[in-house]
Design an enzyme around this catalytic site. Sequence first.
Site, PDB file in Angstrom:
ATOM      1  N   TYR A 156      -6.417   6.081  -3.063  1.00 35.67           N
ATOM      2  CA  TYR A 156      -5.117   6.693  -2.801  1.00 35.67           C
ATOM      3  C   TYR A 156      -4.267   6.783  -4.065  1.00 35.67           C
ATOM      4  CZ  TYR A 156      -0.892   7.605   0.022  1.00 35.67           C
ATOM      5  OH  TYR A 156       0.227   8.161   0.603  1.00 35.67           O
ATOM      6  N   SER A 166     -11.497   2.215  -0.656  1.00 33.07           N
ATOM      7  CA  SER A 166     -10.167   2.413  -0.091  1.00 33.07           C
ATOM      8  C   SER A 166     -10.070   3.813   0.522  1.00 33.07           C
ATOM      9  CB  SER A 166      -9.104   2.154  -1.163  1.00 33.07           C
ATOM     10  OG  SER A 166      -7.824   2.069  -0.578  1.00 33.07           O
ATOM     11  N   GLN A 167      -9.149   4.666   0.063  1.00 32.84           N
ATOM     12  CA  GLN A 167      -9.134   6.027   0.584  1.00 32.84           C
ATOM     13  C   GLN A 167     -10.496   6.687   0.405  1.00 32.84           C
ATOM     14  OE1 GLN A 167      -5.983   9.438  -0.059  1.00 32.84           O
ATOM     15  NE2 GLN A 167      -7.413   9.471  -1.795  1.00 32.84           N
ATOM     16  N   ASP A 213      -7.181  -8.922   2.504  1.00 36.68           N
ATOM     17  CA  ASP A 213      -6.776  -7.550   2.202  1.00 36.68           C
ATOM     18  C   ASP A 213      -5.653  -7.127   3.144  1.00 36.68           C
ATOM     19  OD1 ASP A 213      -6.524  -4.863   1.638  1.00 36.68           O
ATOM     20  OD2 ASP A 213      -8.675  -4.427   1.761  1.00 36.68           O
ATOM     21  N   HIS A 261      -7.155  -6.476  -1.794  1.00 35.51           N
ATOM     22  CA  HIS A 261      -7.719  -5.127  -1.718  1.00 35.51           C
ATOM     23  C   HIS A 261      -8.668  -4.804  -2.868  1.00 35.51           C
ATOM     24  CE1 HIS A 261      -8.060  -1.237   0.049  1.00 35.51           C
ATOM     25  NE2 HIS A 261      -7.496  -0.593  -0.966  1.00 35.51           N
TER      26      HIS A 261
END
Length: 324
Positions: free
Chosen positions: A93, A187-188, A273, A303
């Site tokens: 992201y 992640s994204q 996370d 994360h």
Amino acid sequence: MALFDLPLDELRGYRSRSVEPEDFDAFWSATLDEARTHELDARFERRTDSGLSTVEVHDVTFAGFGGHPVKGWFVIPAGITEPVPLVVEYIGYGGGRGLPHSHLLWASAGLAHFVMDTRGQGSGWAPGDTADPEGSGPSLPGFMTRGIEDPATYYYRRVITDAVRAVEAARSHPLADASRTASFGASQGGGLALAVGGLVPDLAAVVPDVPFLCDFPRATRLTDRMPYREIGDYLKTHRGRAERVDRTLAYFDGVHFAARGRAPALFSAALEDQTCPPSTVFAAFNAYAHPVKEIEVYDFNDHEGGGPFQQAVQLDRLPRLLRG
């Protein structure tokens, strides 16, 4: 930071309460059919100014959602003459595709590597080069709430469509082995890798690290950390619209894409996370349809997850999956 989510034994059995829309498959079929009315027009421009000698770099442009131009990097080992397995990567992201020398891992392992730029992003931590020509109604700063009150206008409809088209573009290069393709990201990027795994039927592997965009009903109500908090802040202002927003998000939930996963998968989760809570990752993992699936768990990480330790796991397992 202490553990804040479910204990590991409960995570292994956790199931999302996200309700799959009845027209989920029809929505995505129509979306991709519309995108394919535009010529893919994948163009690979050899770059000789990267300063890299062990890999060959191509600056790529292809047509994504709406025929909009999307950028990417295609990096392959220098001197190869036969097709090699392909890793298609999606970015986290706020970041963009960055510079070619940031993407050496998979080509160094002897694989072809396609990195998709993310439309409208690329000013958070790595530069990007892809615009998002589509507008939206009122939204909170960031990307999570752009067009969020209608699945047809939601930002991630465009991004996920780009991600599927990125596989098609990468596979069009003569040195990419289309039959041995993996979707990959963190992640994204992990959420997009999962979406592609549910929409592209013939992948060889799906590799989502600490994936975002999973189990929206829990994520948006559990963590105060951005980017999920963007949705909560939007609803804080736009009172009474939670049901409408939840309906939109259900079309983009990694849990539902995971239920359509048709390739072996390697996940990772981190138990501290707070950006992508571990229960949301396990929701996707537990829903993942293919029987060959693994999840690496990092007990005391946020994360960042496994970082280079997870890369070592991937370097060991992914080439074996891709090479059969």
